[in-house]
Design a protein around this motif. Structure first.
Motif, PDB file in Angstrom:
ATOM      1  N   LEU A 146       0.823  -1.208   0.000  1.00  0.00           N
ATOM      2  CA  LEU A 146       0.000   0.000   0.000  1.00  0.00           C
ATOM      3  C   LEU A 146       0.859   1.261   0.000  1.00  0.00           C
ATOM      4  CD1 LEU A 146      -2.829  -0.994   2.510  1.00  0.00           C
ATOM      5  CD2 LEU A 146      -3.135  -0.444   0.096  1.00  0.00           C
ATOM      6  N   VAL A 147       1.894   1.277   0.830  1.00  0.00           N
ATOM      7  CA  VAL A 147       2.767   2.453   0.917  1.00  0.00           C
ATOM      8  C   VAL A 147       3.459   2.692  -0.417  1.00  0.00           C
ATOM      9  CG1 VAL A 147       4.850   3.369   1.993  1.00  0.00           C
ATOM     10  CG2 VAL A 147       3.115   2.257   3.404  1.00  0.00           C
ATOM     11  N   LEU A 148       4.014   1.632  -1.011  1.00  0.00           N
ATOM     12  CA  LEU A 148       4.768   1.805  -2.249  1.00  0.00           C
ATOM     13  C   LEU A 148       3.868   2.061  -3.455  1.00  0.00           C
ATOM     14  CD1 LEU A 148       7.573  -0.834  -1.676  1.00  0.00           C
ATOM     15  CD2 LEU A 148       7.803   1.654  -1.717  1.00  0.00           C
ATOM     16  N   GLN A 149       2.626   1.553  -3.416  1.00  0.00           N
ATOM     17  CA  GLN A 149       1.686   1.917  -4.471  1.00  0.00           C
ATOM     18  C   GLN A 149       1.440   3.422  -4.449  1.00  0.00           C
ATOM     19  OE1 GLN A 149       1.781  -1.050  -6.381  1.00  0.00           O
ATOM     20  NE2 GLN A 149      -0.284  -0.416  -6.857  1.00  0.00           N
ATOM     21  N   SER A 150       1.265   3.975  -3.254  1.00  0.00           N
ATOM     22  CA  SER A 150       1.019   5.415  -3.112  1.00  0.00           C
ATOM     23  C   SER A 150       2.227   6.223  -3.560  1.00  0.00           C
ATOM     24  CB  SER A 150       0.680   5.749  -1.655  1.00  0.00           C
ATOM     25  OG  SER A 150      -0.458   5.041  -1.212  1.00  0.00           O
ATOM     26  N   LEU A 151       3.427   5.797  -3.158  1.00  0.00           N
ATOM     27  CA  LEU A 151       4.632   6.516  -3.544  1.00  0.00           C
ATOM     28  C   LEU A 151       4.870   6.457  -5.054  1.00  0.00           C
ATOM     29  CD1 LEU A 151       7.058   5.534  -0.638  1.00  0.00           C
ATOM     30  CD2 LEU A 151       5.903   7.721  -0.990  1.00  0.00           C
ATOM     31  N   THR A 152       4.563   5.312  -5.653  1.00  0.00           N
ATOM     32  CA  THR A 152       4.706   5.200  -7.100  1.00  0.00           C
ATOM     33  C   THR A 152       3.719   6.111  -7.819  1.00  0.00           C
ATOM     34  OG1 THR A 152       5.650   2.980  -7.181  1.00  0.00           O
ATOM     35  CG2 THR A 152       4.310   3.628  -9.056  1.00  0.00           C
TER      36      THR A 152
END
Length: 395
Positions: free
Chosen positions: A300-306
Motif C-alpha cells: 500500500l505504501v509503495l503503491q502510493s509513492l509510485t
C-alpha cells in the motif's frame, strides 16, 4: 462473434443460469425447514452464486478463460451487487418484471466483463524482465546472480556500490555476454556512513518523516544529495556507464525527498517504480502470510509513492518500467507466489527477486549492513535462487 457462436454462448449461459436456480431452490428447501427464511435465502443465493461463478468460467466463457475459474473477486462483486440491488429495488416499488430480470442482466454484464479481463490477461504478449537486487553485497549474492544471468534466467541486476564485493561483481557482470547494463542500487538505509552525512544511513521511516518535517528537511536533503552524487560517481567508476538506471535499496528512491534529489541528477535516465498488480489465484494462506509479514502494508505504501512519483518522472523526461512484482511477497518469490507474479506481468514489466548462495553475515555486520545480514541469512534466498534456476531461459 458470429450468430451460431452467439447462440451457442446464449444456450450455455441459460443452462448455467438454470443450474444455479436449481441449486438455489434446493438449498432453500433443505434449509427452510430449520432456519428462518431471512437466513436460508441468502445462504441459498450464495451457493447458487458459487455454482454460477464456476459454471460460467468453465463452460459459458471457456474460450476466454481457457477452462480456468475467474479470480475470486468477481464472485464477491457479483454477490455484493445482487444483494444490494435485490434489497434496493423493492424499496423503489419496482415492477415484478424489473425485480426478476435486473439481477439476470447484471450477472450477464459482470461475467462478460470478467471473461474479457481474463482473456486480455491471457493474451498479454511477452515476458517480464527478471531482476535481482544487491549485486556487490557479498560473494554468495554475486555468485547466484552471475550464475542466473549467464544461464539466461536473469535479465538485469542492481549494483550496491558500497557493498564489500562491488568492484569484483561489477567486473564479473561486464564480462558476461547478452546482459543489460547494471542498475545503480541507491542505498541510504544501511552500510558505511557517507562523509559529512551524520544523519545517514537512516531507516525508511526516518527518511519519510524527515521529508515531512520542515525543520529537519533542509539538512537531510543536503546529506541525501551528497550521498546520491557520491554513489553515482562510484557507480560510474566501477562500470564505465555514463547514463544511469536507478532503483533503491528498500525502495528508498521513491521517498519524496530522495526522488526530488534523484530527478536533479542529469545522468539518470530511468527509475524503477513499483506499480504492482495484485496476483490472481493465490491460496488464502499466502494472503494471510502477506498480511502477517507486513507485505500488504508495504504494498500500500509503495503503491502510493509510485502514484506520486509517476507524474514527476514523466515531467522530468525519465523513463520507467510499466508494472512490477516483488513487494507483496518480498523475499519469498518462489513457488506459487513467483508463478502468480509472472502471470500478472507482461512485456515491459519487472519482477524482482533476491537470490543468493549462503553469505558471510559477519562481514556484512562489520560493514554496517545489519538489515541485509538478517535478510540474506534466511533460507528463502536459496529458495529463490533454485526457483529462478528452474525457469525457462530468456530468448
Amino acid at each position: 462473434m458470429n450468430l451460431p457462436a452467439a447462440l451457442n454462448r446464449l444456450v450455455r449461459y441459460g443452462a448455467i443460469g438454470l443450474l444455479a436456480a436449481v441449486v438455489h431452490a434446493g438449498v432453500l428447501m433443505g434449509l427452510g425447514s430449520w432456519l428462518p427464511l431471512s437466513l436460508a435465502n441468502p445462504i441459498g443465493f450464495l451457493t447458487a452464486s458459487v455454482a454460477g461463478y464456476l459454471g460460467h468460467a468453465l463452460v459459458t466463457f471457456r474460450e476466454e478463460t481457457g477452462g480456468r475459474r475467474f479470480p475470486r473477486r468477481w464472485l464477491l462483486l457479483q454477490y455484493a451487487v445482487n444483494i444490494s440491488v435485490c434489497s434496493l429495488l423493492p424499496l423503489l416499488d419496482a415492477p415484478t418484471v424489473v425485480l426478476v430480470f435486473t439481477p439476470t442482466v447484471l450477472n450477464a454484464l459482470i461475467w462478460n466483463r470478467a471473461a474479457r479481463v481474463v482473456l486480455h490477461q491471457r493474451q498479454r504478449s511477452g515476458c517480464p524482465a527478471i531482476h535481482a537486487d544487491d549485486l556487490g553485497l557479498d560473494a554468495g549474492v554475486d555468485s547466484a546472480i552471475l550464475e542466473l544471468a549467464e544461464a539466461g534466467r536473469l535479465t538485469s541486476a542492481s549494483l550496491l556500490v558500497a557493498g564489500p564485493t562491488a568492484p569484483s561483481a561489477a567486473a564479473a557482470w561486464q564480462s558476461l555476454a547478452n546482459t543489460q547494463p547494471l542498475v545503480l542500487h541507491l542505498c541510504l538505509t544501511e552500510g558505511p556512513q557517507p562523509q559529512d552525512c551524520p544523519d545517514l544511513p537512516a531507516g525508511f521511516g526516518d527518511l519519510l518523516l524527515g521529508s515531512l518535517r520542515p525543520a529537519k528537511r533542509h539538512a537531510l536533503r543536503a546529506q541525501v544529495e551528497t550521498a546520491v552524487q557520491s554513489q553515482i560517481h562510484r557507480f560510474q567508476q566501477l562500470t564505465g556507464q555514463r547514463q544511469i538506471h536507478l532503483d533503491g535499496h528498500q525502495h528508498v528512491h521513491l521517498l519524496p525527498l530522495v526522488l526530488e534529489v534523484v530527478l536533479e541528477q542529469r545522468e539518470i535516465v530511468w527509475v524503477r517504480t513499483t506499480a504492482e498488480p495484485l496476483p490472481q489465484g493465490l491460496p488464502l494462506t499466502l494472503w494471510i502470510k502477506a498480511l502477517n509479514n507486513g507485505g500488504l502494508l508495504k504494498w500500500l505504501v509503495l503503491q502510493s509513492l509510485t502514484w506520486l512519483a509517476r507524474r514527476r518522472l514523466t515531467h522530468a523526461g525519465i523513463s520507467s518500467n510499466r508494472r512490477f512484482a516483488g513487494v507483496l511477497f518480498t523475499g519469498q518469490m518462489a513457488g506459487v507466489a513467483l508463478e502468480a507474479a509472472q502471470e500478472s506481468l507482461g512485456d515491459g514489466d519487472l519482477l524482482l527477486a533476491h537470490p543468493a548462495a549462503p553469505v558471510s553475515t559477519n562481514q556484512l555486520m562489520q560493514r554496517h549492513f545489519h538489515r541485509s545480514a538478517e535478510f540474506f541469512s534466511s533460507p528463502w534466498r536459496q529458495h529463490e535462487w533454485n526457483a529462478l534456476k528452474a525457469r525457462v531461459p530468456h530468448g
